[in-house]
Enzyme design. Structure first.
Site, short mmCIF file in Angstrom:
data_model
loop_
_atom_site.label_atom_id
_atom_site.label_comp_id
_atom_site.label_asym_id
_atom_site.label_seq_id
_atom_site.Cartn_x
_atom_site.Cartn_y
_atom_site.Cartn_z
N GLY A 125 81.07 -38.03 93.72
CA GLY A 125 81.34 -37.55 92.37
C GLY A 125 82.64 -38.06 91.79
N THR A 126 83.67 -37.25 91.93
CA THR A 126 84.96 -37.51 91.29
C THR A 126 85.52 -38.90 91.59
OG1 THR A 126 85.37 -35.14 91.45
CG2 THR A 126 87.29 -36.52 91.06
N CYS A 181 76.21 -24.22 88.45
CA CYS A 181 77.29 -24.66 87.58
C CYS A 181 78.19 -23.47 87.24
CB CYS A 181 76.76 -25.28 86.29
SG CYS A 181 78.10 -25.93 85.29
N GLY A 193 84.11 -34.44 97.55
CA GLY A 193 85.34 -35.11 97.96
C GLY A 193 85.21 -36.39 98.73
N ASN A 232 68.66 -33.80 87.40
CA ASN A 232 69.40 -32.55 87.62
C ASN A 232 68.99 -31.55 86.54
OD1 ASN A 232 72.17 -30.90 87.06
ND2 ASN A 232 72.14 -31.56 89.18
N ASN A 270 87.14 -29.23 86.14
CA ASN A 270 86.37 -29.53 84.93
C ASN A 270 85.57 -28.32 84.50
OD1 ASN A 270 83.21 -30.00 84.82
ND2 ASN A 270 83.85 -30.38 86.93
N ASN A 319 78.44 -27.90 95.07
CA ASN A 319 78.95 -28.04 93.72
C ASN A 319 80.46 -27.73 93.75
OD1 ASN A 319 79.15 -28.13 90.83
ND2 ASN A 319 76.99 -27.57 90.72
C1 LIG Z 1 83.12 -33.91 85.38
C2 LIG Z 1 82.08 -33.32 86.30
C3 LIG Z 1 80.82 -33.00 85.79
C4 LIG Z 1 79.83 -32.46 86.63
N1 LIG Z 1 78.59 -32.17 86.12
C5 LIG Z 1 77.62 -31.72 86.95
C6 LIG Z 1 76.29 -31.50 86.46
O1 LIG Z 1 75.97 -31.76 85.29
N2 LIG Z 1 75.36 -31.00 87.34
C7 LIG Z 1 75.66 -30.73 88.65
O2 LIG Z 1 74.78 -30.28 89.40
N3 LIG Z 1 76.91 -30.97 89.14
C8 LIG Z 1 77.88 -31.45 88.34
N4 LIG Z 1 79.12 -31.71 88.85
C9 LIG Z 1 79.39 -31.49 90.28
C10 LIG Z 1 79.28 -32.80 91.08
O3 LIG Z 1 77.96 -33.32 91.00
C11 LIG Z 1 79.64 -32.58 92.58
O4 LIG Z 1 78.75 -31.65 93.15
C12 LIG Z 1 81.07 -32.07 92.75
O5 LIG Z 1 81.94 -32.68 91.84
C13 LIG Z 1 81.59 -32.31 94.18
O6 LIG Z 1 81.65 -33.68 94.50
P1 LIG Z 1 83.00 -34.57 94.33
O7 LIG Z 1 84.12 -33.80 94.96
O8 LIG Z 1 82.70 -35.88 95.01
O9 LIG Z 1 83.21 -34.73 92.86
C14 LIG Z 1 80.12 -32.24 88.02
C15 LIG Z 1 81.38 -32.58 88.52
C16 LIG Z 1 82.36 -33.12 87.68
C17 LIG Z 1 83.70 -33.48 88.27
#
Ligand SMILES: Cc1cc2nc3c(=O)[nH]c(=O)nc-3n(C[C@H](O)[C@H](O)[C@H](O)COP(=O)(O)O)c2cc1C
Length: 306
Positions: free
Chosen positions: A265-266, A130, A244, A99, A69, A192
């Site tokens: 997250g995802t 980010c 993950g 955040n 993303n 992140n």
């Molecule tokens: C679509 C999307 C938007 C995200 N937006 C943010 C955000 O605004 N601020 C932030 O700190 N992390 C953001 N993240 C990161 C997630 O909070 C998380 O750290 C990362 O996706 C790893 O976790 P996951 O594998 O369970 O998704 C975003 C991730 C995704 C997939």
């Protein structure tokens, strides 16, 4: 077994499960599926000083192993979030983590200061990591001195506990963690997304308009576990782990590596019920592997930590 509760700076968690920033918006859509009060906490979508529309589309792509993303911090701006989104979340009995993002140190400070003026937010998560913002958010997340500086300045303007969200896109995650701990961080959020890219074969062009994006989902879990494991041995502030998570076994793995709570997250995109399902399944998984509480499992996979 009821013992899922966990106390962290500013946060009395009834369980260690919370949705990760950016994957839950401000909870409105998910509140149609379940009571947000069931969650340990909610981490809101990133807030910047003023409204941001984010990057051009396409800005999300599925890969064979995880999701890419490059949303680019789309959000209505901190004032609007406090005016409309925080009161909505406040109607549930759930701790709220804001955040905080920005393009400059001044913007981070202004956003943190604005959240500090409301008594409705329980903690800040400083998104210095980010990877998808052109204006340079990433430098904060890859340079220990810059990360420490923004942490110190935010601490000066806010009474709220500050969790610094670390980027995995560094060669020495421990140096980053130590730098922000010394600068006064109350906790860490990690990790992140990992910087990635996909090329669309028919057009022979990058699939995302931003060209590169952040990889998330099950593919990045081993990276997150390794980084939390390394950091836990060197740093004494608590860690909210993420990257993950899709099952209660994953949650236990994060606790064993050293996380004190986790964010999902995802997985919310595949299954909007994932958070309540993990809360329901965790006691049995803890019991199966010999733990009587969440607290008992923290760091137990790190031999030198004990
Ligand atoms: C679509 C999307 C938007 C995200 N937006 C943010 C955000 O605004 N601020 C932030 O700190 N992390 C953001 N993240 C990161 C997630 O909070 C998380 O750290 C990362 O996706 C790893 O976790 P996951 O594998 O369970 O998704 C975003 C991730 C995704 C997939």
């Amino acid at each position: 077994m009821k013992n899922l509760a966990m106390d962290l700076p500013g946060l009395n968690l009834k369980n260690p499960i919370m949705p990760a920033s950016g994957c839950f918006g401000f909870g409105r859509e998910y509140s149609e599926f379940y009571d947000l009060g069931e969650l340990g906490a909610v981490i809101m979508k990133a807030a910047t000083g003023s409204e941001r529309f984010g990057n051009n589309t396409p800005r999300v792509a599925e890969t064979s192993s995880g999701m890419l993303n490059a949303i680019g911090l789309q959000n209505p701006g901190v004032e609007k979030i406090i005016e409309t989104e925080v009161p909505f979340l406040e109607s549930f009995n759930v701790p709220i983590i804001a955040n905080v993002a920005g393009s400059t140190v001044e913007e981070y400070i202004a956003v943190a200061e604005t959240f500090n003026q409301t008594d409705k937010v329980n903690a800040l998560e400083l998104n210095i990591s980010c990877p998808n913002v052109k204006e340079g958010g990433i430098q904060f997340g890859t340079d220990p001195d810059m990360a420490a500086n923004v942490t110190r300045l935010v601490k000066q303007v806010s009474n709220l506990p500050v969790y610094v969200k670390l980027s995995p896109n560094v060669s020495d995650i421990v140096a980053m963690a130590k730098a922000v701990e010394v600068a006064g961080a109350d906790g860490l959020s990690m990790i992140n997304t990992l910087s990635g890219m996909q090329i669309h074969l028919p057009s022979k062009r990058p699939l995302l308009a931003n060209k590169t994006g952040g990889l998330s989902g099950a593919a990045i879990k081993p990276v997150a576990i390794r980084m939390i494991y390394e950091v836990k041995q060197q740093v004494s502030i608590p860690i909210i782990g993420m990257g993950g998570i899709t099952s209660a076994e994953d949650v236990l793995e994060f606790l064993l590596a050293g996380a004190s709570a986790v964010a999902v997250g995802t997985a919310n995109f595949h299954n909007p019920f994932i958070c309540p399902e993990l809360i329901e399944a965790l006691p049995e998984v803890l019991y199966k592997y010999g733990f009587s509480s969440v607290e008992a499992a923290i760091g137990k996979g790190v031999p030198s930590y004990g």
